[in-house]
Scaffold this motif. Structure first.
Motif, mmCIF file in Angstrom:
data_model
loop_
_atom_site.group_PDB
_atom_site.id
_atom_site.type_symbol
_atom_site.label_atom_id
_atom_site.label_comp_id
_atom_site.label_asym_id
_atom_site.label_seq_id
_atom_site.Cartn_x
_atom_site.Cartn_y
_atom_site.Cartn_z
ATOM 1 N N MET A 222 1.288 7.382 6.264
ATOM 2 C CA MET A 222 1.164 8.775 5.858
ATOM 3 C C MET A 222 2.517 9.475 5.828
ATOM 4 O O MET A 222 3.429 9.124 6.579
ATOM 5 C CB MET A 222 0.232 9.527 6.814
ATOM 6 C CG MET A 222 -1.214 9.056 6.778
ATOM 7 S SD MET A 222 -2.171 9.792 8.113
ATOM 8 C CE MET A 222 -1.461 8.935 9.513
ATOM 9 N N VAL A 223 2.600 10.486 4.971
ATOM 10 C CA VAL A 223 3.781 11.334 4.870
ATOM 11 C C VAL A 223 3.310 12.785 4.830
ATOM 12 O O VAL A 223 2.491 13.155 3.983
ATOM 13 C CB VAL A 223 4.607 11.049 3.601
ATOM 14 C CG1 VAL A 223 5.834 11.962 3.567
ATOM 15 C CG2 VAL A 223 5.024 9.595 3.528
ATOM 16 N N GLY A 224 3.835 13.598 5.718
ATOM 17 C CA GLY A 224 3.519 15.019 5.711
ATOM 18 C C GLY A 224 4.686 15.831 5.182
ATOM 19 O O GLY A 224 5.852 15.500 5.434
ATOM 20 N N TYR A 225 4.382 16.899 4.455
ATOM 21 C CA TYR A 225 5.445 17.778 3.968
ATOM 22 C C TYR A 225 4.875 19.178 3.772
ATOM 23 O O TYR A 225 3.811 19.359 3.150
ATOM 24 C CB TYR A 225 6.007 17.254 2.636
ATOM 25 C CG TYR A 225 7.235 18.005 2.162
ATOM 26 C CD1 TYR A 225 8.398 18.029 2.926
ATOM 27 C CD2 TYR A 225 7.234 18.690 0.958
ATOM 28 C CE1 TYR A 225 9.524 18.716 2.505
ATOM 29 C CE2 TYR A 225 8.362 19.377 0.519
ATOM 30 C CZ TYR A 225 9.499 19.387 1.301
ATOM 31 O OH TYR A 225 10.612 20.071 0.881
ATOM 32 N N GLY A 226 5.583 20.163 4.303
ATOM 33 C CA GLY A 226 5.123 21.543 4.170
ATOM 34 C C GLY A 226 5.785 22.445 5.192
ATOM 35 O O GLY A 226 6.861 22.129 5.723
ATOM 36 N N MET B 158 0.851 -1.202 0.000
ATOM 37 C CA MET B 158 0.000 0.000 0.000
ATOM 38 C C MET B 158 0.884 1.249 0.000
ATOM 39 O O MET B 158 1.748 1.395 0.861
ATOM 40 C CB MET B 158 -0.909 0.010 1.232
ATOM 41 C CG MET B 158 -1.838 1.210 1.292
ATOM 42 S SD MET B 158 -2.830 1.234 2.814
ATOM 43 C CE MET B 158 -3.775 -0.268 2.613
ATOM 44 N N ARG B 159 0.679 2.128 -0.959
ATOM 45 C CA ARG B 159 1.488 3.334 -1.029
ATOM 46 C C ARG B 159 1.025 4.333 0.024
ATOM 47 O O ARG B 159 -0.175 4.514 0.245
ATOM 48 C CB ARG B 159 1.391 3.960 -2.422
ATOM 49 C CG ARG B 159 2.343 5.135 -2.585
ATOM 50 C CD ARG B 159 2.379 5.671 -3.998
ATOM 51 N NE ARG B 159 3.433 6.662 -4.131
ATOM 52 C CZ ARG B 159 3.714 7.314 -5.258
ATOM 53 N NH1 ARG B 159 3.006 7.063 -6.355
ATOM 54 N NH2 ARG B 159 4.704 8.196 -5.284
ATOM 55 N N PRO B 160 1.962 5.002 0.680
ATOM 56 C CA PRO B 160 1.590 5.987 1.698
ATOM 57 C C PRO B 160 0.771 7.143 1.124
ATOM 58 O O PRO B 160 0.871 7.476 -0.054
ATOM 59 C CB PRO B 160 2.943 6.486 2.224
ATOM 60 C CG PRO B 160 3.884 5.365 1.951
ATOM 61 C CD PRO B 160 3.422 4.782 0.645
ATOM 62 N N GLN B 161 -0.042 7.737 1.994
ATOM 63 C CA GLN B 161 -0.840 8.910 1.655
ATOM 64 C C GLN B 161 -0.070 10.168 2.035
ATOM 65 O O GLN B 161 0.392 10.298 3.171
ATOM 66 C CB GLN B 161 -2.170 8.888 2.417
ATOM 67 C CG GLN B 161 -3.025 10.131 2.246
ATOM 68 C CD GLN B 161 -3.563 10.263 0.841
ATOM 69 O OE1 GLN B 161 -4.386 9.457 0.424
ATOM 70 N NE2 GLN B 161 -3.116 11.275 0.105
ATOM 71 N N TRP B 162 0.077 11.078 1.089
ATOM 72 C CA TRP B 162 0.775 12.336 1.354
ATOM 73 C C TRP B 162 -0.200 13.412 1.813
ATOM 74 O O TRP B 162 -1.287 13.571 1.250
ATOM 75 C CB TRP B 162 1.501 12.815 0.099
ATOM 76 C CG TRP B 162 2.761 12.064 -0.200
ATOM 77 C CD1 TRP B 162 2.862 10.818 -0.756
ATOM 78 C CD2 TRP B 162 4.102 12.507 0.048
ATOM 79 N NE1 TRP B 162 4.186 10.458 -0.869
ATOM 80 C CE2 TRP B 162 4.976 11.478 -0.388
ATOM 81 C CE3 TRP B 162 4.658 13.669 0.572
ATOM 82 C CZ2 TRP B 162 6.353 11.569 -0.308
ATOM 83 C CZ3 TRP B 162 6.041 13.773 0.658
ATOM 84 C CH2 TRP B 162 6.870 12.732 0.230
ATOM 85 N N LEU B 163 0.226 14.162 2.814
ATOM 86 C CA LEU B 163 -0.483 15.355 3.280
ATOM 87 C C LEU B 163 0.433 16.538 3.016
ATOM 88 O O LEU B 163 1.484 16.673 3.650
ATOM 89 C CB LEU B 163 -0.790 15.254 4.778
ATOM 90 C CG LEU B 163 -1.578 14.021 5.245
ATOM 91 C CD1 LEU B 163 -1.734 14.039 6.751
ATOM 92 C CD2 LEU B 163 -2.934 13.980 4.582
ATOM 93 N N ALA C 190 3.516 17.969 -7.710
ATOM 94 C CA ALA C 190 3.509 17.765 -9.162
ATOM 95 C C ALA C 190 3.830 16.330 -9.545
ATOM 96 O O ALA C 190 3.528 15.894 -10.657
ATOM 97 C CB ALA C 190 4.505 18.719 -9.822
ATOM 98 N N GLU C 191 4.440 15.571 -8.623
ATOM 99 C CA GLU C 191 4.824 14.189 -8.900
ATOM 100 C C GLU C 191 3.820 13.177 -8.359
ATOM 101 O O GLU C 191 3.994 11.977 -8.542
ATOM 102 C CB GLU C 191 6.204 13.906 -8.279
ATOM 103 C CG GLU C 191 7.327 14.792 -8.791
ATOM 104 C CD GLU C 191 7.621 14.564 -10.273
ATOM 105 O OE1 GLU C 191 7.567 13.390 -10.696
ATOM 106 O OE2 GLU C 191 7.890 15.553 -10.979
ATOM 107 N N LEU C 192 2.784 13.652 -7.670
ATOM 108 C CA LEU C 192 1.828 12.758 -7.022
ATOM 109 C C LEU C 192 0.429 12.932 -7.597
ATOM 110 O O LEU C 192 0.055 14.027 -8.015
ATOM 111 C CB LEU C 192 1.797 13.031 -5.518
ATOM 112 C CG LEU C 192 3.137 12.883 -4.772
ATOM 113 C CD1 LEU C 192 2.999 13.380 -3.348
ATOM 114 C CD2 LEU C 192 3.610 11.440 -4.804
ATOM 115 N N ASP C 193 -0.338 11.852 -7.583
ATOM 116 C CA ASP C 193 -1.694 11.894 -8.144
ATOM 117 C C ASP C 193 -2.775 12.114 -7.099
ATOM 118 O O ASP C 193 -3.833 12.657 -7.409
ATOM 119 C CB ASP C 193 -2.003 10.581 -8.890
ATOM 120 C CG ASP C 193 -1.112 10.383 -10.107
ATOM 121 O OD1 ASP C 193 -0.756 11.396 -10.747
ATOM 122 O OD2 ASP C 193 -0.774 9.220 -10.401
ATOM 123 N N ASP C 194 -2.521 11.669 -5.871
ATOM 124 C CA ASP C 194 -3.615 11.677 -4.893
ATOM 125 C C ASP C 194 -3.232 12.339 -3.575
ATOM 126 O O ASP C 194 -3.782 12.003 -2.523
ATOM 127 C CB ASP C 194 -4.090 10.251 -4.634
ATOM 128 C CG ASP C 194 -3.012 9.390 -3.975
ATOM 129 O OD1 ASP C 194 -1.832 9.792 -4.008
ATOM 130 O OD2 ASP C 194 -3.355 8.331 -3.419
#
Length: 262
Positions: free
Chosen positions: A48-52, A1-6, A21-25
């Motif tokens: 999950m992965v958070g970035y910001g 299962m691919r992680p969900q980005w926030l 720009a590199e992610l779809d969801d």
């Protein structure tokens, strides 16, 4: 299962737009959402992965379950924690004192200079780090008097011709580039090796994924500028695909550790 980005998209933090720009969801967290606590709903069991920006990531880190998206441990990112493990890599004399004590110290005698570098102990800066004339330090304390009881780092002033940001996971270089100004340059092999030395030392103390900022001085010597996290640190000219791959691998590894029976 691919992680969900926030992702926290902010004009002042261009790295998150490069990742988006590199992610779809990827799920987008707006600053207003972070302030009001309107966090997205995540599918149960999905890493999950958070970035910001750091304010949003620090808020996210305090949210039950969603906080797993933030890998950065701000206690470990304090200079007073990691300097003890990498002090010899700093390449300069540095001391810790309460901010209130700085104006009264015999700094000219201690550093044989009329200037010192001053920064907060925390990785999220309580006040701007920078070079100050010793005669101006009392004024600087007056401006930021609310932090007078906080630890600060006072160090000798060193000059860098080039600085590199190196993302490392499990003590190995993942991606990086020069920073902060363009054109971004690739990280030379000897700088990678230096960064990995620092990363491996911190790995033994629980810092599995970090940024190592390395400066090259006017003689070509390498000095550690700062240790940072990965959820709120700019990627500049780094390989975005490599960054995404490493962050997702970290999320999956952490999810495995949290599973019952692990």
């Amino acid at each position: 299962m691919r992680p969900q980005w926030l992702l926290d998209l902010d004009e002042e933090f261009p790295g998150s737009a490069l990742v988006a720009a590199e992610l779809d969801d990827a799920l987008i967290v707006r600053p207003r959402d972070a302030m009001t606590g309107r966090w997205p709903v995540i599918q149960d069991g999905r890493p999950m992965v958070g970035y910001g920006t750091m304010p949003t990531m620090r808020s996210l880190r305090r949210v039950p379950r969603l906080g797993e998206a933030v890998f950065d441990d701000y206690t470990m990112l304090r200079c007073s924690f990691y300097y003890r493990h990498i002090y010899d890599l700093l390449g300069r004399t540095a001391i810790f004192v309460p901010f209130s004590a700085v104006p009264g110290l015999p700094l000219r005698r201690m550093f044989a200079s009329d200037q010192v570098f001053l920064r907060s102990d925390t990785n999220y800066k309580l006040f701007p780090a920078g070079v100050h004339a010793i005669t101006e330090l009392k004024h600087w304390l007056d401006i930021y008097d609310q932090y007078r009881d906080e630890l600060v780092v006072v160090s000798e002033v060193v000059s860098f011709e080039t600085e590199y940001r190196c993302f490392c996971r499990d003590g190995r270089f993942v991606c990086g580039s020069s920073y902060p100004a363009e054109p971004y340059l690739p990280v030379p092999d000897h700088v990678r090796g230096f960064a990995e030395t620092a990363a491996r030392r911190l790995l033994a103390h629980g810092c599995t994924m970090v940024t190592i900022d390395v400066g090259v001085d006017t003689t070509g010597a390498l000095r550690l500028v700062e240790l940072g996290g990965v959820n709120s640190w700019g990627i500049y000219g780094s390989d975005v695909t490599a960054f995404i791959t490493a962050m997702e691998a970290e999320a999956l590894a952490r999810a495995d550790m949290l599973r019952p029976g692990q």
